[in-house]
Design an enzyme around this catalytic site. Structure first.
Site, PDB file in Angstrom:
ATOM      1  N   TYR A  26       0.817  -1.227   0.000  1.00 12.43           N
ATOM      2  CA  TYR A  26       0.000   0.000   0.000  1.00 12.43           C
ATOM      3  C   TYR A  26       0.846   1.269   0.000  1.00 12.43           C
ATOM      4  CZ  TYR A  26      -4.060  -2.864   0.138  1.00 12.43           C
ATOM      5  OH  TYR A  26      -5.019  -3.765  -0.238  1.00 12.43           O
ATOM      6  N   ASN A  47     -12.442   2.215  -6.482  1.00 13.38           N
ATOM      7  CA  ASN A  47     -11.031   2.631  -6.495  1.00 13.38           C
ATOM      8  C   ASN A  47     -10.653   3.301  -5.187  1.00 13.38           C
ATOM      9  OD1 ASN A  47     -11.084   1.697  -9.123  1.00 13.38           O
ATOM     10  ND2 ASN A  47     -11.350   3.736 -10.013  1.00 13.38           N
ATOM     11  N   ASP A  71      -7.961   5.337  -5.216  1.00 13.51           N
ATOM     12  CA  ASP A  71      -7.229   6.563  -5.564  1.00 13.51           C
ATOM     13  C   ASP A  71      -8.179   7.757  -5.378  1.00 13.51           C
ATOM     14  OD1 ASP A  71      -7.789   5.423  -8.876  1.00 13.51           O
ATOM     15  OD2 ASP A  71      -8.731   7.224  -8.076  1.00 13.51           O
ATOM     16  N   HIS A 102     -14.559   0.957  -1.108  1.00 11.95           N
ATOM     17  CA  HIS A 102     -13.440   0.111  -0.701  1.00 11.95           C
ATOM     18  C   HIS A 102     -12.358   0.909   0.003  1.00 11.95           C
ATOM     19  CE1 HIS A 102     -14.614  -3.064  -3.949  1.00 11.95           C
ATOM     20  NE2 HIS A 102     -15.364  -3.128  -2.868  1.00 11.95           N
ATOM     21  N   CYS A 141      -0.405   6.802  15.918  1.00 10.26           N
ATOM     22  CA  CYS A 141      -1.711   7.404  15.584  1.00 10.26           C
ATOM     23  C   CYS A 141      -1.733   8.818  16.163  1.00 10.26           C
ATOM     24  CB  CYS A 141      -2.824   6.570  16.234  1.00 10.26           C
ATOM     25  SG  CYS A 141      -4.440   7.390  16.188  1.00 10.26           S
ATOM     26  N   GLY A 156     -15.406   0.817 -16.307  1.00  9.08           N
ATOM     27  CA  GLY A 156     -14.060   0.312 -16.040  1.00  9.08           C
ATOM     28  C   GLY A 156     -13.968  -0.693 -14.926  1.00  9.08           C
ATOM     29  N   LEU A 199     -13.470  -1.424 -21.373  1.00 13.39           N
ATOM     30  CA  LEU A 199     -12.587  -1.715 -22.510  1.00 13.39           C
ATOM     31  C   LEU A 199     -12.979  -3.014 -23.196  1.00 13.39           C
ATOM     32  CD1 LEU A 199     -10.050  -0.610 -23.931  1.00 13.39           C
ATOM     33  CD2 LEU A 199      -8.683  -2.114 -22.492  1.00 13.39           C
ATOM     34  N   ALA A 214     -12.257   4.349 -21.449  1.00 14.20           N
ATOM     35  CA  ALA A 214     -13.088   5.270 -20.665  1.00 14.20           C
ATOM     36  C   ALA A 214     -12.848   6.715 -21.090  1.00 14.20           C
ATOM     37  CB  ALA A 214     -12.765   5.097 -19.180  1.00 14.20           C
TER      38      ALA A 214
HETATM   39  C1  BV8 Z   1     -17.635  -8.714   1.315  1.00 16.71           C
HETATM   40  C2  BV8 Z   1      -9.543  -2.388  -1.907  1.00 16.71           C
HETATM   41  C3  BV8 Z   1     -19.361  -9.288   2.859  1.00 16.71           C
HETATM   42  C4  BV8 Z   1      -8.181  -2.886  -1.617  1.00 16.71           C
HETATM   43  C5  BV8 Z   1     -10.713  -4.234  -3.005  1.00 16.71           C
HETATM   44  C6  BV8 Z   1     -14.555 -15.967  -0.126  1.00 16.71           C
HETATM   45  C7  BV8 Z   1     -14.097 -15.433   1.083  1.00 16.71           C
HETATM   46  C8  BV8 Z   1     -14.340 -14.113   1.449  1.00 16.71           C
HETATM   47  C9  BV8 Z   1     -15.062 -13.291   0.601  1.00 16.71           C
HETATM   48  C10 BV8 Z   1     -15.509 -13.829  -0.601  1.00 16.71           C
HETATM   49  C11 BV8 Z   1     -15.268 -15.143  -0.971  1.00 16.71           C
HETATM   50  N1  BV8 Z   1     -15.831 -15.358  -2.191  1.00 16.71           N
HETATM   51  C12 BV8 Z   1     -16.421 -14.199  -2.617  1.00 16.71           C
HETATM   52  C13 BV8 Z   1     -16.245 -13.282  -1.649  1.00 16.71           C
HETATM   53  C14 BV8 Z   1     -16.686 -11.924  -1.673  1.00 16.71           C
HETATM   54  C15 BV8 Z   1     -15.472 -11.095  -2.071  1.00 16.71           C
HETATM   55  C16 BV8 Z   1     -15.277 -11.252  -3.571  1.00 16.71           C
HETATM   56  O1  BV8 Z   1     -16.072 -10.722  -4.334  1.00 16.71           O
HETATM   57  N2  BV8 Z   1     -14.205 -11.989  -3.976  1.00 16.71           N
HETATM   58  C17 BV8 Z   1     -13.954 -12.174  -5.388  1.00 16.71           C
HETATM   59  C18 BV8 Z   1     -12.440 -12.360  -5.590  1.00 16.71           C
HETATM   60  C19 BV8 Z   1     -14.746 -13.397  -5.849  1.00 16.71           C
HETATM   61  N3  BV8 Z   1     -15.783  -9.735  -1.739  1.00 16.71           N
HETATM   62  C20 BV8 Z   1     -15.407  -9.255  -0.536  1.00 16.71           C
HETATM   63  O2  BV8 Z   1     -14.736  -9.856   0.262  1.00 16.71           O
HETATM   64  C21 BV8 Z   1     -15.964  -7.881  -0.229  1.00 16.71           C
HETATM   65  N4  BV8 Z   1     -16.588  -7.922   1.075  1.00 16.71           N
HETATM   66  O3  BV8 Z   1     -18.103  -9.481   0.482  1.00 16.71           O
HETATM   67  O4  BV8 Z   1     -18.145  -8.576   2.595  1.00 16.71           O
HETATM   68  C22 BV8 Z   1     -20.500  -8.434   2.408  1.00 16.71           C
HETATM   69  C23 BV8 Z   1     -21.256  -8.798   1.286  1.00 16.71           C
HETATM   70  C24 BV8 Z   1     -22.323  -7.998   0.884  1.00 16.71           C
HETATM   71  C25 BV8 Z   1     -22.629  -6.846   1.601  1.00 16.71           C
HETATM   72  C26 BV8 Z   1     -21.856  -6.515   2.715  1.00 16.71           C
HETATM   73  C27 BV8 Z   1     -20.769  -7.305   3.110  1.00 16.71           C
HETATM   74  C28 BV8 Z   1     -14.850  -6.853  -0.159  1.00 16.71           C
HETATM   75  C29 BV8 Z   1     -14.224  -6.719  -1.535  1.00 16.71           C
HETATM   76  C30 BV8 Z   1     -13.296  -5.517  -1.537  1.00 16.71           C
HETATM   77  C31 BV8 Z   1     -11.858  -5.966  -1.725  1.00 16.71           C
HETATM   78  N5  BV8 Z   1     -11.027  -4.760  -1.862  1.00 16.71           N
HETATM   79  N6  BV8 Z   1     -10.026  -3.075  -3.111  1.00 16.71           N
HETATM   80  C32 BV8 Z   1      -7.235  -2.530  -2.724  1.00 16.71           C
HETATM   81  O5  BV8 Z   1      -7.612  -1.788  -3.648  1.00 16.71           O
HETATM   82  O6  BV8 Z   1      -6.094  -3.005  -2.636  1.00 16.71           O
HETATM   83  S1  BV8 Z   1     -11.208  -5.001  -4.431  1.00 16.71           S
HETATM   84  C33 BV8 Z   1     -10.261  -4.395  -5.682  1.00 16.71           C
HETATM   85  O7  BV8 Z   1     -10.338  -5.337  -6.722  1.00 16.71           O
HETATM   86  C34 BV8 Z   1     -10.828  -3.134  -6.270  1.00 16.71           C
HETATM   87  O8  BV8 Z   1     -11.313  -2.248  -5.310  1.00 16.71           O
HETATM   88  C35 BV8 Z   1     -11.873  -3.632  -7.215  1.00 16.71           C
HETATM   89  O9  BV8 Z   1     -13.105  -3.739  -6.558  1.00 16.71           O
HETATM   90  C36 BV8 Z   1     -11.382  -5.007  -7.535  1.00 16.71           C
HETATM   91  C37 BV8 Z   1     -10.819  -5.013  -8.933  1.00 16.71           C
HETATM   92  O10 BV8 Z   1     -11.923  -4.856  -9.737  1.00 16.71           O
HETATM   93  P1  BV8 Z   1     -11.930  -3.763 -10.878  1.00 16.71           P
HETATM   94  O11 BV8 Z   1     -11.957  -2.399 -10.277  1.00 16.71           O
HETATM   95  O12 BV8 Z   1     -13.037  -4.159 -11.750  1.00 16.71           O
HETATM   96  O13 BV8 Z   1     -10.542  -3.890 -11.612  1.00 16.71           O
HETATM   97  P2  BV8 Z   1     -10.120  -5.045 -12.621  1.00 16.71           P
HETATM   98  O14 BV8 Z   1      -8.661  -4.918 -12.872  1.00 16.71           O
HETATM   99  O15 BV8 Z   1     -10.679  -6.347 -12.132  1.00 16.71           O
HETATM  100  O16 BV8 Z   1     -10.916  -4.692 -13.965  1.00 16.71           O
HETATM  101  C38 BV8 Z   1     -10.587  -3.505 -14.659  1.00 16.71           C
HETATM  102  C39 BV8 Z   1     -11.554  -3.418 -15.820  1.00 16.71           C
HETATM  103  O17 BV8 Z   1     -11.280  -2.210 -16.514  1.00 16.71           O
HETATM  104  C40 BV8 Z   1     -11.367  -4.549 -16.822  1.00 16.71           C
HETATM  105  O18 BV8 Z   1     -12.644  -5.075 -17.143  1.00 16.71           O
HETATM  106  C41 BV8 Z   1     -10.747  -3.877 -18.047  1.00 16.71           C
HETATM  107  O19 BV8 Z   1     -11.253  -4.408 -19.260  1.00 16.71           O
HETATM  108  C42 BV8 Z   1     -11.211  -2.460 -17.891  1.00 16.71           C
HETATM  109  N7  BV8 Z   1     -10.282  -1.465 -18.443  1.00 16.71           N
HETATM  110  C43 BV8 Z   1      -8.929  -1.490 -18.495  1.00 16.71           C
HETATM  111  N8  BV8 Z   1      -8.468  -0.358 -19.061  1.00 16.71           N
HETATM  112  C44 BV8 Z   1      -9.558   0.397 -19.371  1.00 16.71           C
HETATM  113  C45 BV8 Z   1     -10.712  -0.306 -18.980  1.00 16.71           C
HETATM  114  N9  BV8 Z   1     -11.954   0.178 -19.160  1.00 16.71           N
HETATM  115  C46 BV8 Z   1     -12.066   1.394 -19.761  1.00 16.71           C
HETATM  116  N10 BV8 Z   1     -11.014   2.124 -20.165  1.00 16.71           N
HETATM  117  C47 BV8 Z   1      -9.750   1.651 -19.987  1.00 16.71           C
HETATM  118  N11 BV8 Z   1      -8.702   2.395 -20.414  1.00 16.71           N
END
Ligand code: BV8
Length: 228
Positions: free
Chosen positions: A56, A92, A94, A109, A136, A175, A202, A219
């Site tokens: 981080y 995000n 950021d 997040h 802190c 995105g 994308l 985007a």
């Molecule tokens: C939760 C912060 C309960 C940190 C992030 C087993 C055990 C425990 C949990 C789970 C499990 N199975 C499933 C879960 C739920 C889990 C989950 O979903 N896991 C996934 C892996 C299956 N989720 C959680 O744990 C969440 N909490 O469920 O709590 C609950 C449920 C309901 C209600 C209340 C409570 C917490 C998830 C948050 C994790 N933290 N980020 C950090 O940033 O380091 S997640 C992190 O990854 C991001 O924040 C973001 O959300 C995610 C990445 O996703 P994207 O943003 O979509 O990025 P990605 O690279 O994947 O995609 C980019 C896209 O952009 C692509 O499609 C690409 O084509 C496109 N792109 C690229 N360039 C461009 C573009 N588009 C346009 N223009 C461009 N130029």
């Protein structure tokens, strides 16, 4: 035809890609040979706090070196001009939406430029490293952690997000790969609640088939066109 008054926008890493911030999928979901799902978790932090803090710290430093792009700026214009409800829910960590001038932004997040003290539960704006365990500013405990939501942790302000989805006439996803829940489920919630749904990404995402309309492209091109 329902008047288009209330908009919810969901953004993901793809909106910041053209600003030079790696998306999770482009980095292959890896960092220093570790899966993000292993680093961005409470277990990962307990197992190796220094590795996670360095992950981080590097991103916190990098985000201060980049600038918002045309997509962030277009959403900021929409925010300034739109007379109805608007909520930009971002996955995000950021601050590029804010630096472009948007104000109706919700970081579900958390944020890189914020440190959370697990002892007194205060949040502090933080631009430097945390790896050297600074005190802190409120309670002096040396336990500050990144103020981000890890896998398995509860995203922030879910009630406010679902309230906005219930009122939305239009849901626009920009995105995001639709891989992470609960964010990936918002399109279904919005659609079930009667909103029109549009995806700007994308590539086709894991959720593309849930949208009434899905447009592929950068985007920086699609968002200004949609906002205008
Ligand atoms: C939760 C912060 C309960 C940190 C992030 C087993 C055990 C425990 C949990 C789970 C499990 N199975 C499933 C879960 C739920 C889990 C989950 O979903 N896991 C996934 C892996 C299956 N989720 C959680 O744990 C969440 N909490 O469920 O709590 C609950 C449920 C309901 C209600 C209340 C409570 C917490 C998830 C948050 C994790 N933290 N980020 C950090 O940033 O380091 S997640 C992190 O990854 C991001 O924040 C973001 O959300 C995610 C990445 O996703 P994207 O943003 O979509 O990025 P990605 O690279 O994947 O995609 C980019 C896209 O952009 C692509 O499609 C690409 O084509 C496109 N792109 C690229 N360039 C461009 C573009 N588009 C346009 N223009 C461009 N130029």
């Amino acid at each position: 035809m329902v008047a288009l008054r209330n908009i919810v926008v969901l953004t993901g890493a793809g909106i910041s890609a053209e600003s030079g911030i790696d998306t999770f999928r482009s980095a292959g979901g890896l960092w220093e040979r570790h899966r993000v799902e292993d680093v961005a978790t409470p277990e990962g932090f307990a197992r190796d706090p220094e590795l996670v803090q360095r992950f981080y710290d590097a991103r916190r430093a990098a985000v201060q070196e980049v600038a918002p792009n045309a997509a962030h700026e277009a959403l900021a214009r929409l925010d300034a001009e739109w007379g109805g409800e608007l909520l930009i829910v971002t996955q995000n960590v950021d601050d590029l939406h804010e630096r472009a001038g948007a104000s109706r932004v919700l970081h579900m997040h958390g944020e890189l430029l914020s440190a959370l003290c697990p002892v007194c539960e205060r949040r502090h704006r933080w631009t430097g490293p945390l790896v050297d365990r600074p005190a802190c500013p409120t309670c002096e405990a040396h336990s500050l952690r990144p103020d981000v939501v890890w896998f398995g942790e509860m995203p922030y302000q879910m009630d406010r997000i679902y309230a906005a989805l219930r009122q939305a006439n239009l849901f626009v996803s920009i995105g995001t790969s639709g891989a992470v829940y609960p964010a990936a489920g918002f399109v279904r919630d919005a659609r079930d609640l009667g909103a029109r749904t549009l995806e700007l990404n994308l590539d086709r995402s894991e959720g593309s088939h849930w949208f009434h309309e899905s447009r592929q492209g950068r985007a920086g091109d699609l968002v200004p066109h949609w906002v205008s």
